[in-house]
Design a protein around this motif. Structure first.
Motif, PDB file in Angstrom:
ATOM      1  N   UNK A 279       0.763  -1.083   0.018  1.00 22.63           N
ATOM      2  CA  UNK A 279       0.166  -0.132  -0.123  1.00 22.63           C
ATOM      3  C   UNK A 279       0.983   1.181   0.076  1.00 22.63           C
ATOM      4  N   UNK A 280       0.687   2.126  -0.857  1.00 23.46           N
ATOM      5  CA  UNK A 280       1.458   3.483  -1.269  1.00 23.46           C
ATOM      6  C   UNK A 280       0.751   4.269  -0.840  1.00 23.46           C
ATOM      7  N   UNK A 288      -4.980  13.271  -0.106  1.00 24.36           N
ATOM      8  CA  UNK A 288      -4.107  11.973   0.066  1.00 24.36           C
ATOM      9  C   UNK A 288      -5.039  10.716  -0.300  1.00 24.36           C
ATOM     10  N   UNK A 289      -4.275   9.897  -0.942  1.00 21.94           N
ATOM     11  CA  UNK A 289      -4.764   8.638  -1.359  1.00 21.94           C
ATOM     12  C   UNK A 289      -4.035   7.257  -1.217  1.00 21.94           C
ATOM     13  N   UNK A 290      -4.750   6.144  -0.891  1.00 21.55           N
ATOM     14  CA  UNK A 290      -3.950   4.899  -0.752  1.00 21.55           C
ATOM     15  C   UNK A 290      -4.003   4.064  -2.026  1.00 21.55           C
ATOM     16  N   UNK A 291      -2.841   3.641  -2.339  1.00 23.56           N
ATOM     17  CA  UNK A 291      -2.926   2.731  -3.681  1.00 23.56           C
ATOM     18  C   UNK A 291      -2.494   1.396  -3.204  1.00 23.56           C
ATOM     19  N   UNK A 292      -3.351   0.524  -3.490  1.00 27.98           N
ATOM     20  CA  UNK A 292      -2.823  -0.967  -3.235  1.00 27.98           C
ATOM     21  C   UNK A 292      -2.562  -1.722  -4.596  1.00 27.98           C
ATOM     22  N   UNK A 312       2.718  13.604  -5.306  1.00 28.50           N
ATOM     23  CA  UNK A 312       4.114  13.092  -4.770  1.00 28.50           C
ATOM     24  C   UNK A 312       3.673  12.061  -3.880  1.00 28.50           C
ATOM     25  N   UNK A 313       4.663  11.401  -3.659  1.00 33.49           N
ATOM     26  CA  UNK A 313       4.532  10.303  -2.462  1.00 33.49           C
ATOM     27  C   UNK A 313       4.518  10.903  -1.236  1.00 33.49           C
ATOM     28  N   UNK A 314       3.668  10.666  -0.346  1.00 33.51           N
ATOM     29  CA  UNK A 314       3.882  10.911   1.035  1.00 33.51           C
ATOM     30  C   UNK A 314       5.040  10.832   1.873  1.00 33.51           C
ATOM     31  N   UNK A 315       5.631  11.801   2.348  1.00 32.86           N
ATOM     32  CA  UNK A 315       6.762  11.586   3.290  1.00 32.86           C
ATOM     33  C   UNK A 315       6.275  10.962   4.422  1.00 32.86           C
ATOM     34  N   UNK A 316       7.389  10.560   5.263  1.00 33.41           N
ATOM     35  CA  UNK A 316       7.603   9.835   6.518  1.00 33.41           C
ATOM     36  C   UNK A 316       6.466  10.859   7.300  1.00 33.41           C
ATOM     37  N   UNK A 317       6.948  11.915   7.594  1.00 38.43           N
ATOM     38  CA  UNK A 317       6.029  12.621   8.382  1.00 38.43           C
ATOM     39  C   UNK A 317       4.771  12.824   8.160  1.00 38.43           C
ATOM     40  N   UNK A 318       4.448  12.815   7.038  1.00 36.99           N
ATOM     41  CA  UNK A 318       3.039  13.100   6.462  1.00 36.99           C
ATOM     42  C   UNK A 318       2.312  11.900   6.732  1.00 36.99           C
ATOM     43  N   UNK A 319       2.922  10.688   6.598  1.00 42.35           N
ATOM     44  CA  UNK A 319       2.534   9.203   6.721  1.00 42.35           C
ATOM     45  C   UNK A 319       2.151   9.378   8.319  1.00 42.35           C
ATOM     46  N   UNK A 321       1.511  11.691  10.385  1.00 46.78           N
ATOM     47  CA  UNK A 321       0.524  12.515  10.775  1.00 46.78           C
ATOM     48  C   UNK A 321      -0.970  12.024  10.431  1.00 46.78           C
ATOM     49  N   UNK A 322      -1.000  11.158   9.387  1.00 48.76           N
ATOM     50  CA  UNK A 322      -2.020  10.332   8.956  1.00 48.76           C
ATOM     51  C   UNK A 322      -2.358   9.181   9.787  1.00 48.76           C
ATOM     52  N   UNK A 323      -1.683   8.988  10.951  1.00 51.70           N
ATOM     53  CA  UNK A 323      -1.837   8.049  11.931  1.00 51.70           C
ATOM     54  C   UNK A 323      -1.486   6.695  11.270  1.00 51.70           C
ATOM     55  N   UNK A 324      -0.752   6.741  10.107  1.00 51.65           N
ATOM     56  CA  UNK A 324      -0.405   5.542   9.714  1.00 51.65           C
ATOM     57  C   UNK A 324       1.043   4.902   9.965  1.00 51.65           C
ATOM     58  N   UNK A 325       1.109   3.440   9.893  1.00 48.42           N
ATOM     59  CA  UNK A 325       2.623   3.076  10.466  1.00 48.42           C
ATOM     60  C   UNK A 325       3.387   2.551   9.128  1.00 48.42           C
ATOM     61  N   UNK A 326       4.464   3.247   8.757  1.00 44.72           N
ATOM     62  CA  UNK A 326       5.383   3.291   7.594  1.00 44.72           C
ATOM     63  C   UNK A 326       5.692   1.737   7.760  1.00 44.72           C
ATOM     64  N   UNK A 327       5.571   0.884   6.619  1.00 43.47           N
ATOM     65  CA  UNK A 327       6.000  -0.403   6.530  1.00 43.47           C
ATOM     66  C   UNK A 327       5.059  -1.504   6.964  1.00 43.47           C
ATOM     67  N   UNK A 328       4.051  -0.731   7.745  1.00 40.08           N
ATOM     68  CA  UNK A 328       3.106  -1.807   8.140  1.00 40.08           C
ATOM     69  C   UNK A 328       1.676  -1.463   7.637  1.00 40.08           C
ATOM     70  N   UNK A 329       1.574  -0.439   6.655  1.00 41.16           N
ATOM     71  CA  UNK A 329       0.257   0.077   6.004  1.00 41.16           C
ATOM     72  C   UNK A 329      -0.451  -1.051   5.357  1.00 41.16           C
TER      73      UNK A 329
END
Length: 559
Positions: A279-280, A288-292, A312-319, A321-329
């Protein structure tokens, strides 16, 4: 031409910044000289090659009925503002002001200028269709010029522009230019493919790229192994699929501590990446959008851009702030709009992130998850060809030509109208047809070389023949024979280079092979004794002894 009369500064070693073979060999063979980053001078032998490419292009364009013109490199800002591209084109457009503080740019392309010309001089439908072309310098302020003349800031291009009363007339010219380009690349002796392509910043609907096949190519191009289908990887379109699997697994949360990539997770769980969903998160002008996508597939950024515009791809800080876990989305319980690729939509019992640190979910199915679907991915080798015939094969290609159907993007914005048969004003429709002239030289080398140097196609080699007289400056017999043969070749119209330098035979042989001259004749005292001359083709390993009296006729038969 004698070697003593022409500057060919060959080198044994390539400069450190020359990364690809064409850049290395063009420098080593003395074809070009670097002035600054992305800026090159063409030396005499290099210019001969370039002019041969131009000659073939010019002849075929003239045969197709196009009219050659020449437009300025410097273009006033007003034209680009009128078309709307002054603020759209980006940093590649080199802008400057003259002494009166009027704004200009160095032209990376000439749609605006030629449309302005058409608006001035095309008045009636009776003047249409018409096709103008030029062979001229362009400038694009590349952020990272590299690979020599393959991606330089200043380059030579053939660009043509046609004007029509309607789409049917444009299609006729588009097809004619397609055939003309095929004729050009065949005469150039290149292995090439025309492929469906995205129009990019130029605009328009239908477009076809022409690629020279080479392992060093920047573009991936896809072919069917059973049909004529061919397309740039960014243009390969996939349709919605029918799911053939039946969900069987029970969803389970699994500890996958520190396993964040698809490859790490697949290895840890002893499964294949194609059984995972990645998921990107992207940021568009609408949020923002999530792409699977399936784990082994890559996102096609051109397709995404065509769907939602610049992103643009969301940055780590933006991810974060979206309450998502980078690497485990994952795809469950997302607060964002979720868009699923067609191939991912038909998966069953897959693995994805658990939206929780250090956890993934196995046995996941789409069930009640809300999402939209779209074609989001790049093609991979073995995919079904979009035309339904065969499987896709992927090769690397160097783009050397591109033809577009522009429609009325520029003519409408810049008021290029003619009086139609009804007596009313009609906005003309346009086509655009480009060939990278200087890029062709590099592409030809990328496709034709060996461990000794360039193996130019005969149609564009700097010389057709090189005469190598051993001990030319010491042996009067060798000199007399070499001069006689040289004059015979000149009289016969053969483009011949006589190597009259005071160099060892090995150096002269090495330089002629480095330059890629197709045919070589060698004379020595031994040949003066036996009345022969030694012949070798650049592309063949064997040498042949030919009688001196037959040498001219023999060479003519080879050309």
């Amino acid at each position: 031409m004698k070697t003593s009369q022409i500057l060919i500064p060959t080198q044994k070693e390539a400069p450190n910044d020359a990364q690809i073979i064409s850049h290395q060999l063009m420098i080593r063979a003395g074809l070009i000289s670097k002035l600054a980053s992305g800026l090159y001078s063409y030396l005499p032998a290099g210019l001969r090659v370039l002019q041969k490419v131009e000659k073939i292009i010019r002849e075929e364009m003239n045969n197709a009925g196009a009219q050659e013109i020449l437009m300025p490199v410097a273009q006033p800002a007003e034209l680009w503002q009128e078309s709307g591209r002054w603020d759209q084109y980006g940093a590649e457009l080199l802008r400057f002001s003259d002494r009166h503080q009027r704004e200009f740019c160095l032209g990376p392309t000439h749609e605006e200028v030629v449309t302005h010309l058409a608006a001035q001089y095309l008045r009636s439908y009776k003047q249409l269709p018409i096709n103008f072309y030029q062979i001229q310098t362009k400038f694009r302020d590349e952020i990272r010029p590299r690979f020599g003349v393959m991606r330089s800031r200043e380059f030579i291009m053939k660009d043509a522009y046609s004007f029509h009363l309607d789409a049917d007339s444009l299609q006729v010219e588009f097809d004619k230019m397609h055939a003309t380009y095929c004729a050009i690349f065949e005469r150039l002796g290149l292995d090439y493919r025309p492929v469906l392509a995205d129009s990019g910043s130029i605009g328009g609907e239908n477009s076809i790229e022409f690629h020279v096949l080479a392992d060093s190519g920047e573009d991936a191009i896809c072919f069917s192994d059973e049909s004529e289908y061919a397309a740039n990887i960014e243009k390969v379109a996939f349709s919605k699929q029918v799911r053939v699997c039946t969900p069987k697994a029970v969803e389970e949360k699994v500890l996958t501590k520190k396993k964040t990539s698809i490859e790490e997770v697949a290895e840890f769980l002893n499964i294949k990446p194609l059984n995972c969903i990645k998921t990107l998160i992207i940021k568009t002008t609408n949020g923002y959008k999530a792409l699977a996508l399936r784990g082994d597939h890559e996102l096609n950024e051109i397709k995404v851009q065509n769907l939602w515009g610049e992103f643009e791809f969301a940055t780590d800080d933006e991810i974060k702030r979206l309450d998502l876990k980078q690497g485990f989305i994952g795809v469950n319980a997302l607060s964002l709009d979720l868009v699923v690729d067609y191939t991912a939509e038909v998966m069953c019992d897959f693995v994805c992130g658990a939206n929780e640190w250090d956890y993934h979910l196995t046995g996941v199915n789409w069930g009640d998850i809300e999402f939209e679907t779209a074609d989001l991915r790049n093609a991979v080798a073995g995919d079904d060809a979009p035309d339904g015939k065969g499987k896709l094969v992927i090769k690397r290609g160097i783009e050397v030509g591109h033809i577009f159907q522009l429609g009325d993007k520029y003519s409408k914005a810049m008021n290029a109208n003619v009086i139609g048969e009804s007596g009313k004003a009609v906005t003309v429709t346009m086509g655009c047809y480009g060939i990278g002239v200087s890029r062709i030289v590099a592409a030809a080398i990328e496709q034709n070389y060996d461990d000794k140097g360039i193996v130019f196609p005969a149609s564009i080699a700097p010389f057709q023949l090189v005469i190598v007289p051993i001990n030319y400056n010491k042996s009067t017999r060798v000199r007399a024979l070499a001069d006689e043969l040289y004059q015979q070749c000149l009289t016969a119209g053969i483009e011949v280079l006589l190597d009259d330098r005071k160099e060892r035979a090995g150096i002269m042989f090495a330089d002629s092979e480095l330059l890629g001259i197709p045919h070589r004749l060698v004379l020595s005292d031994t040949h003066a004794d036996n009345g022969n001359v030694e012949y070798k083709a650049r592309s063949e390993p064997d040498k042949i002894e030919v009688q001196f009296d037959d040498a001219l006729t023999f060479i003519q038969s080879k050309l």
